[in-house]
Design a protein around this motif. Structure first.
Motif, PDB file in Angstrom:
ATOM      1  N   LEU A   9       0.826  -1.191   0.000  1.00  0.00           N
ATOM      2  CA  LEU A   9       0.000   0.000   0.000  1.00  0.00           C
ATOM      3  C   LEU A   9       0.867   1.250   0.000  1.00  0.00           C
ATOM      4  O   LEU A   9       1.795   1.380   0.795  1.00  0.00           O
ATOM      5  N   THR A  10       0.580   2.187  -0.921  1.00  0.00           N
ATOM      6  CA  THR A  10       1.178   3.518  -0.888  1.00  0.00           C
ATOM      7  C   THR A  10       0.052   4.530  -0.729  1.00  0.00           C
ATOM      8  O   THR A  10      -1.112   4.160  -0.542  1.00  0.00           O
ATOM      9  N   ASP A  11       0.374   5.811  -0.830  1.00  0.00           N
ATOM     10  CA  ASP A  11      -0.660   6.832  -0.675  1.00  0.00           C
ATOM     11  C   ASP A  11      -1.723   6.738  -1.763  1.00  0.00           C
ATOM     12  O   ASP A  11      -2.880   7.109  -1.530  1.00  0.00           O
ATOM     13  N   THR A  12      -1.332   6.268  -2.948  1.00  0.00           N
ATOM     14  CA  THR A  12      -2.271   6.279  -4.071  1.00  0.00           C
ATOM     15  C   THR A  12      -2.411   4.941  -4.786  1.00  0.00           C
ATOM     16  O   THR A  12      -3.187   4.843  -5.738  1.00  0.00           O
ATOM     17  N   THR A  13      -1.699   3.908  -4.334  1.00  0.00           N
ATOM     18  CA  THR A  13      -1.776   2.612  -5.011  1.00  0.00           C
ATOM     19  C   THR A  13      -1.845   1.468  -4.010  1.00  0.00           C
ATOM     20  O   THR A  13      -1.420   1.594  -2.853  1.00  0.00           O
ATOM     21  N   TYR A  14      -2.370   0.369  -4.478  1.00  0.00           N
ATOM     22  CA  TYR A  14      -2.372  -0.875  -3.712  1.00  0.00           C
ATOM     23  C   TYR A  14      -2.191  -2.018  -4.695  1.00  0.00           C
ATOM     24  O   TYR A  14      -2.872  -2.078  -5.730  1.00  0.00           O
ATOM     25  N   THR A  15      -1.247  -2.925  -4.375  1.00  0.00           N
ATOM     26  CA  THR A  15      -0.968  -4.057  -5.243  1.00  0.00           C
ATOM     27  C   THR A  15      -0.909  -5.327  -4.417  1.00  0.00           C
ATOM     28  O   THR A  15      -0.220  -5.380  -3.384  1.00  0.00           O
ATOM     29  N   SER A  16      -1.662  -6.329  -4.844  1.00  0.00           N
ATOM     30  CA  SER A  16      -1.622  -7.639  -4.198  1.00  0.00           C
ATOM     31  C   SER A  16      -1.882  -8.694  -5.257  1.00  0.00           C
ATOM     32  O   SER A  16      -2.069  -8.384  -6.438  1.00  0.00           O
ATOM     33  N   ASP A  17      -1.905  -9.950  -4.851  1.00  0.00           N
ATOM     34  CA  ASP A  17      -2.241 -11.023  -5.781  1.00  0.00           C
ATOM     35  C   ASP A  17      -3.691 -10.945  -6.226  1.00  0.00           C
ATOM     36  O   ASP A  17      -4.062 -11.538  -7.239  1.00  0.00           O
ATOM     37  N   ASP A  18      -4.523 -10.211  -5.475  1.00  0.00           N
ATOM     38  CA  ASP A  18      -5.951 -10.126  -5.759  1.00  0.00           C
ATOM     39  C   ASP A  18      -6.334  -8.923  -6.604  1.00  0.00           C
ATOM     40  O   ASP A  18      -7.263  -8.991  -7.409  1.00  0.00           O
ATOM     41  N   ALA A  19      -5.642  -7.790  -6.375  1.00  0.00           N
ATOM     42  CA  ALA A  19      -6.104  -6.544  -6.972  1.00  0.00           C
ATOM     43  C   ALA A  19      -4.979  -5.550  -7.165  1.00  0.00           C
ATOM     44  O   ALA A  19      -4.021  -5.504  -6.381  1.00  0.00           O
ATOM     45  N   ASP A  20      -5.103  -4.741  -8.211  1.00  0.00           N
ATOM     46  CA  ASP A  20      -4.269  -3.565  -8.424  1.00  0.00           C
ATOM     47  C   ASP A  20      -5.192  -2.356  -8.399  1.00  0.00           C
ATOM     48  O   ASP A  20      -6.163  -2.288  -9.160  1.00  0.00           O
ATOM     49  N   ILE A  21      -4.894  -1.394  -7.525  1.00  0.00           N
ATOM     50  CA  ILE A  21      -5.738  -0.211  -7.360  1.00  0.00           C
ATOM     51  C   ILE A  21      -4.873   1.030  -7.491  1.00  0.00           C
ATOM     52  O   ILE A  21      -3.806   1.124  -6.879  1.00  0.00           O
ATOM     53  N   SER A  22      -5.331   1.989  -8.273  1.00  0.00           N
ATOM     54  CA  SER A  22      -4.659   3.274  -8.398  1.00  0.00           C
ATOM     55  C   SER A  22      -5.695   4.379  -8.207  1.00  0.00           C
ATOM     56  O   SER A  22      -6.721   4.401  -8.893  1.00  0.00           O
ATOM     57  N   VAL A  23      -5.448   5.280  -7.269  1.00  0.00           N
ATOM     58  CA  VAL A  23      -6.387   6.352  -6.942  1.00  0.00           C
ATOM     59  C   VAL A  23      -5.790   7.690  -7.372  1.00  0.00           C
ATOM     60  O   VAL A  23      -4.626   7.990  -7.082  1.00  0.00           O
ATOM     61  N   SER A  24      -6.585   8.494  -8.058  1.00  0.00           N
ATOM     62  CA  SER A  24      -6.108   9.793  -8.520  1.00  0.00           C
ATOM     63  C   SER A  24      -7.168  10.864  -8.296  1.00  0.00           C
ATOM     64  O   SER A  24      -8.360  10.566  -8.143  1.00  0.00           O
ATOM     65  N   THR A  25      -6.715  12.116  -8.293  1.00  0.00           N
ATOM     66  CA  THR A  25      -7.590  13.269  -8.121  1.00  0.00           C
ATOM     67  C   THR A  25      -7.586  14.094  -9.401  1.00  0.00           C
ATOM     68  O   THR A  25      -6.525  14.342  -9.975  1.00  0.00           O
ATOM     69  N   VAL A  26      -8.771  14.510  -9.839  1.00  0.00           N
ATOM     70  CA  VAL A  26      -8.894  15.321 -11.048  1.00  0.00           C
ATOM     71  C   VAL A  26      -9.665  16.588 -10.704  1.00  0.00           C
ATOM     72  O   VAL A  26     -10.721  16.526 -10.070  1.00  0.00           O
ATOM     73  N   THR A  27      -9.137  17.739 -11.140  1.00  0.00           N
ATOM     74  CA  THR A  27      -9.830  19.013 -10.949  1.00  0.00           C
ATOM     75  C   THR A  27      -9.966  19.702 -12.304  1.00  0.00           C
ATOM     76  O   THR A  27      -8.987  19.824 -13.048  1.00  0.00           O
ATOM     77  N   THR A  28     -11.170  20.133 -12.622  1.00  0.00           N
ATOM     78  CA  THR A  28     -11.422  20.840 -13.871  1.00  0.00           C
ATOM     79  C   THR A  28     -12.157  22.144 -13.578  1.00  0.00           C
ATOM     80  O   THR A  28     -12.771  22.307 -12.520  1.00  0.00           O
ATOM     81  N   GLY A  29     -12.124  23.074 -14.529  1.00  0.00           N
ATOM     82  CA  GLY A  29     -12.852  24.320 -14.382  1.00  0.00           C
ATOM     83  C   GLY A  29     -12.175  25.291 -13.434  1.00  0.00           C
ATOM     84  O   GLY A  29     -11.145  25.000 -12.818  1.00  0.00           O
ATOM     85  N   THR A  30     -12.787  26.470 -13.286  1.00  0.00           N
ATOM     86  CA  THR A  30     -12.265  27.508 -12.402  1.00  0.00           C
ATOM     87  C   THR A  30     -13.411  28.162 -11.635  1.00  0.00           C
ATOM     88  O   THR A  30     -14.575  28.061 -12.024  1.00  0.00           O
ATOM     89  N   GLY A  31     -13.067  28.844 -10.562  1.00  0.00           N
ATOM     90  CA  GLY A  31     -14.056  29.584  -9.786  1.00  0.00           C
ATOM     91  C   GLY A  31     -15.191  28.702  -9.316  1.00  0.00           C
ATOM     92  O   GLY A  31     -14.972  27.561  -8.896  1.00  0.00           O
ATOM     93  N   ASP A  32     -16.398  29.221  -9.406  1.00  0.00           N
ATOM     94  CA  ASP A  32     -17.564  28.460  -8.957  1.00  0.00           C
ATOM     95  C   ASP A  32     -17.874  27.273  -9.867  1.00  0.00           C
ATOM     96  O   ASP A  32     -18.699  26.425  -9.512  1.00  0.00           O
ATOM     97  N   ASP A  33     -17.231  27.211 -11.023  1.00  0.00           N
ATOM     98  CA  ASP A  33     -17.429  26.091 -11.941  1.00  0.00           C
ATOM     99  C   ASP A  33     -16.410  24.977 -11.730  1.00  0.00           C
ATOM    100  O   ASP A  33     -16.399  23.997 -12.473  1.00  0.00           O
ATOM    101  N   THR A  34     -15.559  25.124 -10.733  1.00  0.00           N
ATOM    102  CA  THR A  34     -14.578  24.081 -10.448  1.00  0.00           C
ATOM    103  C   THR A  34     -15.280  22.780 -10.058  1.00  0.00           C
ATOM    104  O   THR A  34     -16.242  22.788  -9.287  1.00  0.00           O
ATOM    105  N   VAL A  35     -14.793  21.679 -10.597  1.00  0.00           N
ATOM    106  CA  VAL A  35     -15.294  20.349 -10.240  1.00  0.00           C
ATOM    107  C   VAL A  35     -14.100  19.484  -9.848  1.00  0.00           C
ATOM    108  O   VAL A  35     -13.099  19.423 -10.572  1.00  0.00           O
ATOM    109  N   THR A  36     -14.195  18.838  -8.704  1.00  0.00           N
ATOM    110  CA  THR A  36     -13.146  17.941  -8.220  1.00  0.00           C
ATOM    111  C   THR A  36     -13.724  16.547  -8.056  1.00  0.00           C
ATOM    112  O   THR A  36     -14.773  16.376  -7.424  1.00  0.00           O
ATOM    113  N   TYR A  37     -13.038  15.584  -8.646  1.00  0.00           N
ATOM    114  CA  TYR A  37     -13.495  14.208  -8.497  1.00  0.00           C
ATOM    115  C   TYR A  37     -12.320  13.255  -8.316  1.00  0.00           C
ATOM    116  O   TYR A  37     -11.164  13.591  -8.590  1.00  0.00           O
TER     117      TYR A  37
END
Length: 330
Positions: free
Chosen positions: A82-110
């Motif tokens: 396990l790291t801050d953004t990934t997990y690797t095992s014999d069962d699963a590979d997981i990668s987590v990321s953050t995406v931000t688009t737009g500016t001001g009140d139209d900013t969307v973070t997912y």
């Protein structure tokens, strides 16, 4: 197996206090004679049908003559990294990321979790308080911790309603077809289906491992579906529609045993406005999903990874209780 380190939890209100607050709100909102009692019973009072889900699932497996699930066996034999953004095992590979688009009140973070499994049954479901029924809730973080989950998202909040087909970890809990559902099969494929055209027993016989009952479907064959911004999932009080820019949770299918999970924060101008249903579909399309499905949103939209809350629900860093999660054990 290596377990992620968890920080101490902040003090939480006892459940009885949280229920009392909600009861007070409903009492003010529904002063008509008989209305308050009905609302409390419908939205606050726990209706427990199965009090020990873990024991129930074990008994169902024994009755069917099956041994421990693949996921159970794998958890005892593997060790994940396990790291801050990934997990690797014999069962699963997981990668987590953050995406931000737009500016001001139209900013969307997912937040995006790209997940590849070696076996479809590694993706499991868990219920709040390890109990099945209506109005039984815990936060996604708490349910994840109870099940030693390295990754989890909120599910479909099945406990808000008494309809839908609910199959979890290969076990049938409810068979009241009402809407468009999502079925995860043990062979790794995932498909949208019409709940009213089949039965829970038939789905299990066909190899379904988990179902979700919320919706709508967002993508089919990689294309954004029309009319999804006008869908009403429920006609219950307080949940008539899921329209407009909102916090969202969705699951997408890239290929067999390759999934993407997305949580969009919302109602927080300058940080994340949320997205429409079509906006959510376009996010899933951009991630390469060919099929995608909407789950419970709003304050329920939460992602947990490595024992930590990844997103910021409603811009308040506070989770709303939900009835169920999808998770991968760590």
């Amino acid at each position: 197996m290596n377990q992620p380190t968890r920080t101490p939890e902040a003090p939480r209100r006892p459940r009885r206090v949280r229920r009392a607050v909600l009861a007070g709100v409903l009492a003010v909102a529904l002063p008509v004679a008989g209305g308050t009692a009905w609302a409390l019973d419908r939205y606050v009072v726990e209706h427990v049908e199965i009090s020990d889900v873990s024991a129930y699932e074990a008994s169902q497996a024994a009755a069917a003559g099956t041994a421990a699930t693949t996921a159970d066996t794998a958890e005892s034999d593997t060790s994940g990294v396990l790291t801050d953004t990934t997990y690797t095992s014999d069962d699963a590979d997981i990668s987590v990321s953050t995406v931000t688009t737009g500016t001001g009140d139209d900013t969307v973070t997912y937040y995006v979790a790209d997940v590849t499994l070696t076996d479809a049954t590694v993706l499991r479901s868990a219920f709040a308080q390890d109990a099945f029924g209506e109005n039984i809730t815990e936060t996604t973080s708490d349910i994840a911790a109870d099940n030693d989950a390295v990754f989890a998202i909120n599910g479909d909040y099945y406990g808000f309603r008494d309809t839908g087909i609910v199959i979890r970890n290969g076990v049938v809990y409810r068979d009241e077809g009402a809407r468009q559902g999502l079925a995860f099969y043990t062979d790794g494929h995932v498909e949208v289906y019409d709940e009213t055209a089949t039965t829970a027993d038939q789905l299990v016989a066909d190899g379904v491992w988990n179902t979700l009952s919320f919706g709508p479907a967002l993508l089919e064959d990689g294309q954004v579906l029309s009319g999804i911004d006008d869908v009403e999932v429920d006609t219950n009080f307080g949940n008539h529609s899921i329209q407009g820019e909102q916090p969202r949770t969705a699951v997408g299918v890239v290929d067999d045993n390759h999934l993407v999970f997305v949580v969009v924060d919302g109602r927080s101008p300058g940080y994340s406005a949320g997205v429409t249903m079509t906006g959510l579909a376009e996010i899933m399309q951009g991630l390469g999903a060919t099929t995608a499905y909407n789950l419970d949103g709003g304050g329920s939209s939460t992602m947990v990874f490595g024992g930590e809350l990844v997103n910021d629900p409603l811009g308040k860093d506070q989770e709303r209780g939900t009835s169920d999660i999808l998770y991968i054990g760590g």
